[in-house]
Design a protein around this motif. Structure first.
Motif, PDB file in Angstrom:
ATOM      1  N   VAL A 167     -13.853  -2.493 -10.958  1.00 53.36           N
ATOM      2  CA  VAL A 167     -12.816  -3.680 -11.371  1.00 53.36           C
ATOM      3  C   VAL A 167     -11.498  -3.209 -10.753  1.00 53.36           C
ATOM      4  CG1 VAL A 167     -11.771  -4.835 -13.269  1.00 53.36           C
ATOM      5  CG2 VAL A 167     -14.170  -4.121 -13.418  1.00 53.36           C
ATOM      6  N   TYR A 168     -10.640  -4.094 -10.049  1.00 55.07           N
ATOM      7  CA  TYR A 168      -9.348  -3.896  -9.363  1.00 55.07           C
ATOM      8  C   TYR A 168      -8.508  -5.142  -9.997  1.00 55.07           C
ATOM      9  CZ  TYR A 168     -11.104  -0.439  -5.947  1.00 55.07           C
ATOM     10  OH  TYR A 168     -11.644   0.699  -5.476  1.00 55.07           O
ATOM     11  N   GLY A 169      -7.194  -4.813 -10.137  1.00 57.79           N
ATOM     12  CA  GLY A 169      -6.293  -5.722 -10.845  1.00 57.79           C
ATOM     13  C   GLY A 169      -4.726  -5.669 -10.337  1.00 57.79           C
ATOM     14  N   ILE A 170      -4.213  -6.728 -10.519  1.00 63.09           N
ATOM     15  CA  ILE A 170      -2.629  -6.739 -10.412  1.00 63.09           C
ATOM     16  C   ILE A 170      -2.048  -7.652 -11.225  1.00 63.09           C
ATOM     17  CG2 ILE A 170      -2.738  -8.258  -8.445  1.00 63.09           C
ATOM     18  CD1 ILE A 170      -0.428  -6.814  -7.131  1.00 63.09           C
ATOM     19  N   VAL A 171      -0.702  -7.430 -11.696  1.00 61.96           N
ATOM     20  CA  VAL A 171       0.006  -8.108 -12.636  1.00 61.96           C
ATOM     21  C   VAL A 171       1.095  -8.648 -11.891  1.00 61.96           C
ATOM     22  CG1 VAL A 171      -0.897  -7.106 -14.855  1.00 61.96           C
ATOM     23  CG2 VAL A 171       1.330  -6.335 -13.670  1.00 61.96           C
ATOM     24  N   ARG A 172       1.606  -9.804 -12.247  1.00 59.00           N
ATOM     25  CA  ARG A 172       2.489 -10.488 -11.634  1.00 59.00           C
ATOM     26  C   ARG A 172       3.786  -9.601 -11.178  1.00 59.00           C
ATOM     27  NH1 ARG A 172       4.399 -16.019 -12.015  1.00 59.00           N
ATOM     28  NH2 ARG A 172       3.242 -16.252 -14.067  1.00 59.00           N
ATOM     29  N   GLU A 173       3.871  -8.568 -12.152  1.00 56.61           N
ATOM     30  CA  GLU A 173       5.337  -7.818 -11.975  1.00 56.61           C
ATOM     31  C   GLU A 173       5.428  -6.827 -10.974  1.00 56.61           C
ATOM     32  OE1 GLU A 173       5.091  -4.544 -15.560  1.00 56.61           O
ATOM     33  OE2 GLU A 173       5.696  -6.701 -15.845  1.00 56.61           O
ATOM     34  N   ASP A 174       4.035  -6.705 -10.587  1.00 55.29           N
ATOM     35  CA  ASP A 174       3.618  -5.644  -9.402  1.00 55.29           C
ATOM     36  C   ASP A 174       3.469  -6.468  -7.974  1.00 55.29           C
ATOM     37  OD1 ASP A 174       3.903  -3.752 -10.939  1.00 55.29           O
ATOM     38  OD2 ASP A 174       1.974  -3.655 -11.777  1.00 55.29           O
ATOM     39  N   PHE A 175       3.207  -7.760  -8.047  1.00 55.39           N
ATOM     40  CA  PHE A 175       2.908  -8.630  -6.804  1.00 55.39           C
ATOM     41  C   PHE A 175       3.948  -8.310  -5.917  1.00 55.39           C
ATOM     42  CE2 PHE A 175       2.868 -12.586  -4.776  1.00 55.39           C
ATOM     43  CZ  PHE A 175       1.749 -12.198  -3.914  1.00 55.39           C
ATOM     44  N   LYS A 176       4.084  -8.062  -4.729  1.00 54.36           N
ATOM     45  CA  LYS A 176       4.900  -8.279  -3.681  1.00 54.36           C
ATOM     46  C   LYS A 176       4.777  -9.373  -2.725  1.00 54.36           C
ATOM     47  CE  LYS A 176       5.370  -2.932  -3.741  1.00 54.36           C
ATOM     48  NZ  LYS A 176       4.563  -2.841  -4.612  1.00 54.36           N
TER      49      LYS A 176
END
Length: 176
Positions: A167-176
């Motif tokens: 499982v992999y993920g990203i939250v908005r604040e870490d999105f570049k």
């Protein structure tokens, strides 16, 4: 909505896509990398698949694109985000036809759809899952900025065996 990248055109599905979907998704090597593509792929059943995903899209539960080549408009795969409105998150899913593996098309399409997920859909989190035995898929996740969150042990039973899911993920604040 149509998205264009350097080499690809991501467009809505249409019923006329059913034969190409059956052709590409019907390959055992493609089906075995997913949790839900049947093998053998029943002839004509992609029409029902397309109707179902278009209905889900109309209800705001799904955003799905045919991944096509810009020059020829040939379908090379599908990509989507299943939207969970209650939790403001989406699950990214994709498959690429075997003749197009190793071309970078999956990464290119996933980058575009990730951007849509955060900028247009305003999701807080986007995650994806892949069989740990499918490094091509989880490498795409890493290349587009998702980080490893854990492994779900023996989470999927498919073709007579159990598979672990990364499982992999990203939250908005870490999105570049």
């Amino acid at each position: 909505m149509i998205l264009e990248t350097k080499r690809l055109r991501l467009r809505p599905l249409s019923l006329g896509d059913y034969e190409r979907i059956e052709e590409l998704a019907g390959d055992y090597d493609v089906a075995k990398t997913t949790s839900n593509i049947p093998h053998p792929y029943p002839k004509g059943s992609a029409k029902d698949f397309i109707r179902n995903v278009l209905e889900a899209a109309n209800k705001g539960k799904l955003v799905i694109f045919a991944i096509t080549l810009r020059g020829t408009h040939e379908i090379v795969g599908l990509i989507n985000i299943h939207v969970n409105q209650a939790n403001n998150r989406g699950e990214l899913g994709y498959w690429i036809g075997k003749p197009f593996w190793g071309t970078g098309y999956g990464t290119e399409a996933a980058t575009a759809v990730l951007t849509i997920g955060f900028k247009e859909l305003k999701l807080n989190k986007i995650y994806a899952q892949a069989f740990t035995s499918n490094p091509g898929s989880w490498r795409i996740m890493e290349k587009i900025g998702l980080t490893y969150e854990g492994t779900l042990k023996q989470h999927i039973y498919r073709f007579g065996e159990y598979f672990d899911l990364a499982v992999y993920g990203i939250v908005r604040e870490d999105f570049k």
